[in-house]
Scaffold this motif. Structure first.
Motif, PDB file in Angstrom:
ATOM      1  N   VAL A 140     -62.145  50.474   7.412  1.00 19.44           N
ATOM      2  CA  VAL A 140     -62.196  49.205   8.135  1.00 19.44           C
ATOM      3  C   VAL A 140     -60.811  48.774   8.583  1.00 19.44           C
ATOM      4  N   ARG A 144     -58.994  48.197  12.278  1.00 14.85           N
ATOM      5  CA  ARG A 144     -58.332  46.934  12.607  1.00 14.85           C
ATOM      6  C   ARG A 144     -56.881  47.159  13.020  1.00 14.85           C
ATOM      7  N   CYS A 158     -64.506  53.307  17.973  1.00 14.37           N
ATOM      8  CA  CYS A 158     -65.876  53.436  17.459  1.00 14.37           C
ATOM      9  C   CYS A 158     -66.222  54.892  17.172  1.00 14.37           C
ATOM     10  N   VAL A 203     -68.874  52.844   6.676  1.00 12.22           N
ATOM     11  CA  VAL A 203     -68.120  53.085   7.901  1.00 12.22           C
ATOM     12  C   VAL A 203     -69.062  53.267   9.087  1.00 12.22           C
ATOM     13  N   GLY A 206     -70.123  49.909  10.324  1.00 12.62           N
ATOM     14  CA  GLY A 206     -69.080  49.278  11.116  1.00 12.62           C
ATOM     15  C   GLY A 206     -68.945  49.875  12.496  1.00 12.62           C
ATOM     16  N   TYR A 209     -71.861  48.571  14.682  1.00 12.58           N
ATOM     17  CA  TYR A 209     -71.634  47.172  15.060  1.00 12.58           C
ATOM     18  C   TYR A 209     -70.526  47.040  16.099  1.00 12.58           C
ATOM     19  N   GLY A 210     -69.459  47.830  15.954  1.00 12.77           N
ATOM     20  CA  GLY A 210     -68.367  47.749  16.915  1.00 12.77           C
ATOM     21  C   GLY A 210     -68.776  48.198  18.296  1.00 12.77           C
ATOM     22  N   GLY A 252     -70.767  46.627   2.388  1.00 12.34           N
ATOM     23  CA  GLY A 252     -69.984  46.934   3.575  1.00 12.34           C
ATOM     24  C   GLY A 252     -70.649  46.460   4.847  1.00 12.34           C
ATOM     25  N   THR A 256     -68.539  43.685   6.948  1.00 12.06           N
ATOM     26  CA  THR A 256     -67.845  44.225   8.119  1.00 12.06           C
ATOM     27  C   THR A 256     -67.688  43.216   9.252  1.00 12.06           C
ATOM     28  N   PRO A 257     -68.720  42.438   9.624  1.00  9.90           N
ATOM     29  CA  PRO A 257     -68.518  41.481  10.721  1.00  9.90           C
ATOM     30  C   PRO A 257     -67.440  40.443  10.435  1.00  9.90           C
ATOM     31  N   VAL A 260     -63.597  42.128  10.812  1.00 10.10           N
ATOM     32  CA  VAL A 260     -63.128  42.513  12.150  1.00 10.10           C
ATOM     33  C   VAL A 260     -63.223  41.285  13.051  1.00 10.10           C
TER      34      VAL A 260
END
Length: 880
Positions: A140, A144, A158, A203, A206, A209-210, A252, A256-257, A260
């Protein structure tokens, strides 16, 4: 933003630690099950089985247990494939380690457990767990860092995150396949595959979502598919690698939201992502029976709903829509077999209530139609689930409760009636009617009407079709009445209003009709419930026409009607309703600080206090009598205690009203205190006598409590007597303040078994009698001023005190001799001794002339007489 990240990070770490604890508890059971599997294979002569196979879906109610869920599933599978062997001959254990598979027909030796040294514990378990967490946050923070430094574009970030997650999962699978299930270490199964899989799962979440809501690289449908795919991968990983993967992956996914940041956050995208994650987690719960995962998922959903409300903005509707959606998702994915177990039923309604509470917080943070609509949507979801699953038929009650709370928390702006008042020189001549309701209150009225009608219709449907019609019939009787009460409180603010009373009357008519229909169908209990609702609506309508104490009296009169309906319809649940009503009346009348401000009229005795306290006391007593015919339970005790309390308050307030000229806030004087003392003592004696005849514990306790209050007040009057305070007191008030209470105290001794209490009452009676004699003598000589500090004491008064005290001592001696009570005779001697001290210390110097002679003459004669009486009556009795 940093504080928010730290807060969410702490929540995530808490969930991760809980997941580790759950896995740790299952490790020991896995080791024992592996040993049992090997022994069964040796007995059956079959090849080795994969002891780490994925657990089967639980099919029994016991599978819902949080402890050892995987071992139970594996044991079920083993019992299904391994035939029962013939009983082998017992073989003595050998000191050496056995072979992995023993010959058929022999019993293998148990595998010796290795010592759990700290070094192995740190390296093989704790280190793996910390490493999994480190992998999660490394991925994560790497993304970032790349975003902050501009090293990679959104698409590259991503893709890199997805590749990292896939690599971690591949490494977990490689280690998993190389793991020898027979090579059992000191801590059971190798934790490394689970740790890698947990990090890879987080991961991947994440990355999905990204690429979707965060960067907007994918269209909404494609982003949803990516998140769903990542969720399915997490599901597969959790099923294969165990609870550690599920715990870390879930934490996680939810954290995660928050870790980030973005310049243009999207609440709809966030809650769509959370919906997918919640569905995946609940599917895992459905397959594995890890109930802790269900609790954690719903708790995380509730937290995100609150955070969405705190964020505010035009997209707060997404948080409101997510609340009922998450509640429905939990109910849909909860297996029916889980409801056979209590924890499964709790997993249905507790998350439902938790999400509803989060919705109330959301409505308070961002008031508006959407949060309220989300809360009201819980009702159809609950009714649907309650209708399809009889074991959850009380779920509509939870939804109705939060619907009522939504109405109660509805913030209304200031509003005025729409009618126009015509006045001439300040005198109202007419009121022109306007619109039926101002525009600002119409949404609340519409919402309340829909809530009441929906639950009433659902109840009417369910009471004719559901296996348990009582719960559904109660919806018809209770929810409309409660909704009307809440709307009336919100809009009319408990003011008398004929329009609201007419609505209550119409509701009474409707419930009377449903009562008639249920009675015609032969459903006595349903008819009783509807009748109770009709009576409640009628009482509410009466309260809408009344104010102050009349409102509470109307509610109290509801209790005898409930008792009659409960007996005729055989409805024990109505006793709980009556208990709630009784508690409401008790709080309203006994803990209401505004009672002194009420206007009860100026007429003594016949005033508003009769309606305020006498009627409720009679209603409580009559209801207790009716309810006691069927059961002597807590309700009966509460009603009896309420009747006693209201009666005592009625008497005390009538005295207060009479001495205050109709005002309850006047100061208390000595005469009023004496009246309170006598009435308390009389009530205490009456209840003690009634308790002796009936054996009722409540009346016995009431007698003791009121008696204790009387003694306490009596002691206060002894300490703050008119001779010290200078208060006005006549002959009657002195009798009520001292002599009458002394006699009542002596009468009360016969009802007490405890010797210390009896002696205490006797001491009080002795002192009160002595005080009455002294104060009455003072009142005869100084009727206008009893204070010994401001008024003079002449010789006649000083001699009268000696004579009065001496006669009091002689009287006590006579009573002691006739009753044979040694303590009374000793008290008499004490009083006479006090007279002796006074005569020799006070009268000798304070009196002159004939008064001094009379003082000593009387004392001498009394002492000689007491000696003669002692020799004539007391000594012979002692010798006998």
């Amino acid at each position: 933003m940093e504080s928010l990240l730290l807060f969410v990070f702490a929540i995530g770490m808490l969930g991760w630690v809980l997941g580790l604890v759950g896995f740790f508890r299952a490790g020991t059971a896995l080791s024992e099950l592996r040993e049992l599997r090997l022994r069964l294979e040796a007995l059956a002569g079959e090849p080795k089985l994969d002891v780490l196979a994925a657990p089967l879906e639980p099919t029994t109610s016991e599978a819902i247990s949080t402890e050892a869920a995987e071992p139970v599933a594996e044991a079920t599978a083993t019992e299904a494939v391994v035939p029962e062997p013939e009983a082998p001959e017992p073989v003595a254990p050998e000191p050496v380690a056995p072979e992995p598979v023993a010959p058929v027909g022999t019993t293998p030796e148990p595998v010796p457990a290795a010592a759990r040294d700290l070094e192995t514990l740190i390296t093989t378990r704790w280190g793996v767990w910390v490493g999994a967490a480190a992998l999660l946050f490394a991925g994560v923070f790497l993304v970032r860092y790349a975003a902050e430094q501009g090293l990679l574009g959104p698409a590259a970030r991503c893709v890199a995150a997805a590749l990292l997650g896939a690599a971690l999962l591949a490494g977990a699978e490689w280690l998993k396949r190389r793991d020898d299930p027979l090579a059992v270490g000191p801590f059971g199964v190798d934790q490394a595959p689970a740790g890698l899989a947990a990090g890879g799962t987080a991961v991947l979440f994440g990355a999905a979502y990204g690429a979707g809501p965060f960067y907007g690289l994918l269209a909404p449908l494609a982003a949803f598919g990516a998140m769903a795919a990542a969720s399915l991968i997490g599901l597969a990983a959790a099923l294969r690698y165990g609870q550690l993967t599920a715990a870390v992956g879930l934490v996680g996914a939810f954290v995660t939201p928050a870790l980030v940041a973005t310049e243009s956050p999207s609440l709809p995208g966030l809650f769509a992502y959370l919906f997918v994650v919640s569905g995946v987690a609940l599917l895992v719960v459905r397959h594995t029976a890890w109930t802790w995962l269900g609790w954690a998922t719903m708790a995380a959903d509730a937290i995100w709903i609150v955070l969405g409300g705190a964020a505010g903005g035009p997209d707060v509707w997404s948080a409101a829509a997510f609340m009922p959606a998450a509640a429905a998702l939990n109910l849909v994915l909860l297996p029916g077999a889980a409801l056979d177990h209590p924890i499964g039923r709790r997993l249905a309604w507790i998350p439902f209530a938790l999400l509803a509470m989060a919705g109330l917080v959301l409505e308070s943070l961002s008031p508006g139609p959407m949060p309220r609509l989300g809360l009201f949507l819980l009702s159809p979801i609950a009714v649907w689930k309650g209708a399809t699953e009889p074991r959850l038929d009380r779920l509509p009650w939870v939804a109705a409760l939060f619907g009522l709370l939504t109405l109660l928390c509805w913030a209304l702006p200031e509003w005025q009636p729409t009618g126009e008042v015509l006045s001439i020189e300040g005198v109202v001549q007419a009121v022109l009617p306007g619109a039926w309701a101002p525009q600002v209150i119409r949404p609340l009225i519409y919402a309340a009407t829909l809530l009441a009608v929906f639950h009433a219709a659902a109840g009417l449907w369910g009471e004719n079709r559901a296996p348990n019609p009582i719960n559904w019939a109660a919806l018809v009787a209770a929810v409309p009445v409660l909704t009307l009460a809440v709307a009336y409180a919100q809009i009319a603010r408990f003011q008398a209003d004929t329009g609201w009373a007419m609505v209550a009357l119409g509701l009474t008519a409707g419930l009377t009709l449903t009562t008639t229909r249920a009675a015609s169908a032969g459903a006595v209990q349903r008819a009783g419930i509807h009748a109770a609702g009709a009576v409640a609506a009628l009482a509410l309508g009466a309260a809408m026409l009344l104010h102050d104490y009349w409102l509470t009296s109307a509610v109290a009169l509801f209790l005898p009607a409930l008792a009659w309906i409960e007996a005729r319809a055989d409805l024990p649940p109505l006793r709980r309703v009556a208990l709630a009503v009784a508690a409401l009346v008790l709080v309203r009348l006994l803990l209401n600080w505004y009672v002194p401000t009420y206007i009860f009229g100026t007429t003594k005795i016949v005033n508003g206090l009769i309606a305020a306290y006498a009627f409720p006391a009679a209603a409580f007593a009559f209801a207790a009598h009716l309810f006691r015919r069927r059961a002597d339970d807590l309700l009966v005790s509460v009603l009896e205690a309420g009747a006693v309390a209201f009666a005592a308050c009625f008497v005390a307030l009538e005295i207060r009203h009479g001495f205050g000229g109709g005002r309850l806030s006047e100061e208390l004087d000595f005469e009023e205190g004496a009246a309170h003392l006598v009435t308390l003592a009389v009530q205490a004696l009456a209840y003690l006598h009634l308790a002796r005849r009936t054996g009722r514990r409540v009346t016995a306790m009431a007698g003791r409590i009121l008696g204790g209050l009387a003694v306490g007040l009596g002691v206060v009057l002894l300490l703050l007597n008119p001779a010290l305070t200078g208060a006005e007191a006549g002959v009657a008030s002195l009798l009520l303040g001292y002599l009458v209470p002394a006699g009542l105290a002596l009468a009360g001794r016969r009802y007490l078994a405890d010797g210390s209490f009896r002696r205490g009452l006797a001491v009080y009676a002795l002192v009160a009698g002595f005080a009455w004699i002294s104060l009455q003598i003072r009142q005869i000589f100084h009727p206008d001023d009893l204070s010994v500090f401001t008024g003079d004491i002449d010789d006649a008064e000083l001699w009268a005190w000696s004579g009065g005290w001496l006669l009091y001592g002689v009287g006590l001696m006579v009573v002691g001799i006739r009753s044979g009570a040694r303590l009374v005779r000793l008290a008499a001697l004490g009083v006479v001794g006090l007279v002796c001290v006074k005569v020799f210390l006070v009268d000798m110097s304070g009196l002159t002339g004939l008064w001094r002679v009379l003082s000593f003459l009387g004392l001498g004669l009394a002492l000689i007489g007491l000696g003669a009486v002692q020799r004539r009556f007391v000594l012979p009795a002692k010798q006998a």
